[in-house]
Design a protein around this motif. Structure first.
Motif, PDB file in Angstrom:
ATOM      1  N   ARG A 120       0.839  -1.209   0.000  1.00 50.36           N
ATOM      2  CA  ARG A 120       0.000   0.000   0.000  1.00 50.36           C
ATOM      3  C   ARG A 120       0.873   1.260   0.000  1.00 50.36           C
ATOM      4  O   ARG A 120       0.665   2.186  -0.778  1.00 50.36           O
TER       5      ARG A 120
ATOM      6  N   THR B  19       2.779   1.632  -3.322  1.00 48.87           N
ATOM      7  CA  THR B  19       1.891   2.127  -4.380  1.00 48.87           C
ATOM      8  C   THR B  19       1.710   3.635  -4.275  1.00 48.87           C
ATOM      9  O   THR B  19       1.738   4.356  -5.266  1.00 48.87           O
ATOM     10  N   ILE B  20       1.518   4.096  -3.065  1.00 46.95           N
ATOM     11  CA  ILE B  20       1.292   5.529  -2.844  1.00 46.95           C
ATOM     12  C   ILE B  20       2.546   6.327  -3.181  1.00 46.95           C
ATOM     13  O   ILE B  20       2.479   7.369  -3.855  1.00 46.95           O
TER      14      ILE B  20
ATOM     15  N   LEU C 132       4.921   5.522  -5.219  1.00 47.10           N
ATOM     16  CA  LEU C 132       5.118   5.509  -6.667  1.00 47.10           C
ATOM     17  C   LEU C 132       4.237   6.566  -7.325  1.00 47.10           C
ATOM     18  O   LEU C 132       4.627   7.199  -8.312  1.00 47.10           O
ATOM     19  N   ARG C 133       3.061   6.751  -6.772  1.00 44.74           N
ATOM     20  CA  ARG C 133       2.177   7.788  -7.314  1.00 44.74           C
ATOM     21  C   ARG C 133       2.712   9.188  -7.024  1.00 44.74           C
ATOM     22  O   ARG C 133       2.550  10.107  -7.818  1.00 44.74           O
TER      23      ARG C 133
END
Lengths: 66, 350
Positions: free
Chosen positions: A39, A42-43, A45-46
């Motif tokens: 989680r 992913t964040i 990477l954004r």
């Protein structure tokens, strides 16, 4: 804990030019090496384009603009 | 019932019901209340756009989605209308009171002035209760209107407590506040309102107490995400060239201690060993170049961290909803209203 991880990672990139440059070259490598949860990975990477290249923020939640 | 109503059909139904309640108001008050409910984002706004009536649509969509499991139940649809209109009134009232407390140059405040805005907010809160009490006349479990009103009252008190914390925080140096305090305030303000919307929908669908609480939690997490995203983007606009800024007073100028501002202050304190009393973001344009750049970098860091934490809460909400519904899919309409049908998952494939 995950909030703290995001805060620490962003602080490290924003206050260390070498880390910012490394992120610009290989964002996925830098973030995955930190071994965060899926989680948080992913964040981050954004966030990477904004952190590394100062790209603009996008509105993630237009619907609920409180 | 063949599937879930589309959003515009729902809006039309709710609009028609709302207008009936507004007809019962004294004419001068009705004009002001109608004007507030017709601004962009509210249920009576015309021509209707995607975002209009979201406070009402959330509980209504949730009931529609849950009724797909249990089959058609016209009683629940009536209850859903009541919950939806009550939520629209409560959401609109809190928006107005926030504008007054923040001295925001919002359209309603500019149009009505402070006194009439507060009066409309009071009327909307009372109207919400009238709408819920009217459910007693329908063929519904008598406990439902009472439980809905109880949820509304608790939420208003929680939101007021959150606002109180927020107002008191304005007097404190940013470095004194913690990330946890900022998140508590976001939870008590936006979190409780979205929790209420989900809770009312779950109550109208006659779910068990534990399930109601879990839907409320999804709303709370989304509310925190929305508040943090809002705070990050409001501050981000401030860092843009002057020509791109709106004339509205910024959180910085007001001395509000939103999460990005608190994080920026703490970063300056730790990175540059500044004393908390020395850190003041309100007059950035008057700072010397070197100091200004350090402040702007710290604000940028605060904004990006806040946005990351907003994404985190949004993902937690998505996961909480996924655990609630299990293998069943959530209707696309409900996903749109919750704002959970976007791109975060796609990045997992990078």
């Amino acid at each position: 804990m995950e909030e703290q991880q995001i805060q620490e990672f962003v602080h490290r990139v924003c206050t260390n030019k070498a880390v910012q440059d490394e992120l610009a070259l290989d964002a996925e490598g830098v973030i995955r090496r930190a071994n965060y949860s899926l989680r948080v990975t992913t964040i981050l990477l954004r966030l990477a384009p904004c952190l590394a290249f100062e790209q603009p923020l996008t509105m993630i939640e237009k619907w609920w603009h409180v | 019932m063949a599937g879930v109503m589309e959003l515009e059909v729902m809006r039309s139904l709710l609009r028609e019901r709302l207008l009936r309640y507004l007809d019962s108001l004294q004419s001068a008050l009705r004009r002001d209340v109608s004007a507030v409910l017709a601004i962009e984002g509210k249920l009576l706004h015309q021509p209707a756009s995607e975002l209009d009536g979201r406070w009402a649509l959330l509980p209504f969509c949730l009931v529609q989605d849950l009724l797909l499991l249990t089959g058609d139940d016209s009683g629940s649809v009536e209850a859903a209308c009541g919950a939806a209109l009550a939520m629209e009134c409560i959401g609109s009232a809190t928006d107005l009171l926030d504008d007054v407390m923040d001295a925001d140059a919002s359209p309603p405040l500019e149009q009505l002035g402070e006194a009439r805005t507060v009066n409309v907010a009071l009327a909307l809160i009372s109207l919400a209760q009238r709408v819920l009490l009217a459910l007693l006349d329908l063929d519904l479990p008598v406990t439902l209107p009472v439980r809905l009103m109880d949820a509304v009252q608790r939420t208003i008190l929680q939101a007021a407590a959150g606002q109180q914390q927020d107002l008191l925080a304005e007097k404190r140096p940013a470095c004194e506040l913690t990330r946890e305090e900022c998140l508590e305030i976001a939870s008590a303000k936006a979190g409780t309102l979205l929790a209420l919307a989900c809770q009312m929908g779950a109550l109208c669908a006659n779910l068990e107490e534990q399930q109601v609480a879990r839907y409320a939690e999804v709303g709370r997490l989304l509310g925190i995400a929305a508040q943090l995203d809002n705070d990050a983007h409001d501050l981000y606009k401030l860092l843009q060239p002057v020509t791109q800024q709106s004339g509205q007073k910024s959180d910085l100028a007001r001395g509000k201690k939103t999460l990005p501002i608190v994080l920026a202050a703490r970063s300056l304190q730790t990175t540059h060993a500044l004393e908390s009393d020395d850190i003041d973001f309100r007059s950035l344009e008057l700072l010397a170049d070197g100091k200004r750049e350090r402040y702007l970098n710290a604000l940028r860091e605060g904004i990006l961290t806040t946005w990351g934490i907003a994404l985190l809460y949004r993902e937690q909400a998505r996961e909480a909803l996924g655990q609630l519904v299990g293998k069943r899919s959530v209707s696309p309409t409900l996903c749109r209203v919750l704002g959970l049908n976007d791109a975060l998952e796609k990045i997992k494939d990078w």
